[in-house]
Design a protein around this motif. Structure first.
Motif, short mmCIF file in Angstrom:
data_model
loop_
_atom_site.label_atom_id
_atom_site.label_comp_id
_atom_site.label_asym_id
_atom_site.label_seq_id
_atom_site.Cartn_x
_atom_site.Cartn_y
_atom_site.Cartn_z
N ILE A 113 0.90 -1.16 0.00
CA ILE A 113 0.00 0.00 0.00
C ILE A 113 0.93 1.20 0.00
O ILE A 113 1.77 1.35 0.88
CB ILE A 113 -0.92 0.01 1.24
CG1 ILE A 113 -1.84 -1.21 1.21
CG2 ILE A 113 -1.72 1.31 1.26
CD1 ILE A 113 -2.69 -1.34 2.44
N GLY A 114 0.80 2.03 -1.00
CA GLY A 114 1.73 3.15 -1.14
C GLY A 114 1.03 4.49 -1.08
O GLY A 114 -0.12 4.63 -1.44
N THR A 163 2.58 5.72 -11.09
CA THR A 163 1.61 4.95 -11.87
C THR A 163 2.31 4.26 -13.03
O THR A 163 2.12 3.07 -13.28
CB THR A 163 0.48 5.86 -12.38
OG1 THR A 163 -0.16 6.45 -11.25
CG2 THR A 163 -0.53 5.07 -13.19
N THR A 164 3.15 5.01 -13.74
CA THR A 164 3.88 4.44 -14.88
C THR A 164 4.80 3.32 -14.42
O THR A 164 4.87 2.27 -15.06
CB THR A 164 4.69 5.55 -15.59
OG1 THR A 164 3.82 6.60 -15.94
CG2 THR A 164 5.39 5.01 -16.82
N PHE A 209 -5.14 -3.92 -9.40
CA PHE A 209 -4.98 -2.50 -9.13
C PHE A 209 -6.32 -1.93 -8.71
O PHE A 209 -7.35 -2.29 -9.27
CB PHE A 209 -4.49 -1.75 -10.37
CG PHE A 209 -3.08 -2.06 -10.73
CD1 PHE A 209 -2.03 -1.45 -10.08
CD2 PHE A 209 -2.79 -2.95 -11.75
CE1 PHE A 209 -0.73 -1.73 -10.41
CE2 PHE A 209 -1.49 -3.23 -12.10
CZ PHE A 209 -0.45 -2.63 -11.41
N CYS A 210 -6.30 -1.04 -7.75
CA CYS A 210 -7.51 -0.33 -7.33
C CYS A 210 -7.26 1.16 -7.53
O CYS A 210 -6.24 1.68 -7.08
CB CYS A 210 -7.83 -0.60 -5.86
SG CYS A 210 -8.18 -2.31 -5.52
N TYR A 211 -8.16 1.82 -8.21
CA TYR A 211 -8.03 3.24 -8.48
C TYR A 211 -9.19 3.99 -7.85
O TYR A 211 -10.28 3.44 -7.68
CB TYR A 211 -7.98 3.52 -9.98
CG TYR A 211 -6.68 3.08 -10.60
CD1 TYR A 211 -5.56 3.88 -10.53
CD2 TYR A 211 -6.57 1.84 -11.21
CE1 TYR A 211 -4.36 3.47 -11.07
CE2 TYR A 211 -5.37 1.42 -11.77
CZ TYR A 211 -4.27 2.25 -11.69
OH TYR A 211 -3.08 1.84 -12.22
N ALA A 217 -6.90 5.69 -17.66
CA ALA A 217 -5.57 6.21 -18.01
C ALA A 217 -4.50 5.12 -17.83
O ALA A 217 -3.60 4.98 -18.66
CB ALA A 217 -5.24 7.43 -17.17
N ALA A 218 -4.61 4.34 -16.77
CA ALA A 218 -3.66 3.24 -16.55
C ALA A 218 -3.80 2.18 -17.63
O ALA A 218 -2.81 1.62 -18.10
CB ALA A 218 -3.87 2.62 -15.17
N GLY A 219 -5.03 1.92 -18.06
CA GLY A 219 -5.26 0.98 -19.16
C GLY A 219 -4.64 1.46 -20.45
O GLY A 219 -4.04 0.68 -21.20
N TYR A 220 -4.77 2.75 -20.74
CA TYR A 220 -4.15 3.32 -21.94
C TYR A 220 -2.62 3.21 -21.86
O TYR A 220 -1.96 2.92 -22.86
CB TYR A 220 -4.53 4.78 -22.13
CG TYR A 220 -5.92 4.98 -22.69
CD1 TYR A 220 -6.36 4.26 -23.79
CD2 TYR A 220 -6.78 5.90 -22.13
CE1 TYR A 220 -7.63 4.44 -24.30
CE2 TYR A 220 -8.06 6.09 -22.62
CZ TYR A 220 -8.47 5.36 -23.72
OH TYR A 220 -9.73 5.55 -24.23
N LEU A 221 -2.08 3.43 -20.67
CA LEU A 221 -0.63 3.33 -20.49
C LEU A 221 -0.15 1.91 -20.75
O LEU A 221 0.84 1.70 -21.46
CB LEU A 221 -0.28 3.77 -19.07
CG LEU A 221 1.17 3.94 -18.72
CD1 LEU A 221 1.82 5.00 -19.60
CD2 LEU A 221 1.31 4.34 -17.27
#
Length: 157
Positions: free
Chosen positions: A102-103, A112-113, A133-135, A143-147
């Motif tokens: 947990i950060g 995130t990257t 992942f929990c957002y 955005a994480a999916g696009y990355l």
């Protein structure tokens, strides 16, 4: 490496004619498959298997040295290789050494990257792993999916 392709019969006959012509001109045995193989090797960049083996062992090498992870740079207005700072390397090593994390992160730190890069590396080299992942918002998750999708698209053959 084995590559399986299928081509139409008329292409095969044209390539076979080219191969016979080249075989006659060069005085060596050439088939239409040799022409296809040469074209693939000329136009595609393949990774060395020793680099892939080293990447499996070392996450930092995978991210930095292998140049398979690119990020969007607004100054350059394009994709640039992901270069890690020291605190990012420590964070990635911490992720790798611990099972549950947990950060608390700060803005624009690339966490995130880095985390998506770690998950990409894990999923690529260790297929029997579960990552969740929990957002906070849908926007962050998208955005994480696009990355992640961007990382996948930038992989060499």
């Amino acid at each position: 490496m084995q590559i399986n392709i299928s081509i139409p019969d008329e292409w095969k006959s044209k390539l076979d004619t080219m191969a016979r012509k080249m075989a006659y001109e060069t005085n060596r045995d050439i088939t239409y498959l040799d022409i296809i193989r040469d074209a693939i090797e000329e136009h595609c960049e393949f990774l060395d298997h020793s680099l892939i083996a080293k990447s499996r062992e070392d996450l930092i090498y995978f991210v930095e040295s292998l140049r398979v992870i690119f990020i969007q740079n607004l100054k350059v207005q394009g994709l640039v290789p992901f270069k890690l700072y020291d605190y990012q390397k420590r964070f990635l090593n911490f992720i790798e050494e611990n099972d549950y994390i947990i950060g608390c992160k700060f803005r624009q730190g690339g966490f995130t990257t880095m985390t998506i890069a770690w998950a990409f590396w894990k999923a690529y080299f260790f297929p029997n792993i579960k990552i969740m992942f929990c957002y906070k918002t849908d926007r962050e998750a998208v955005a994480a999916g696009y990355l992640l999708n961007n990382f996948i698209e930038q992989l060499p053959i």
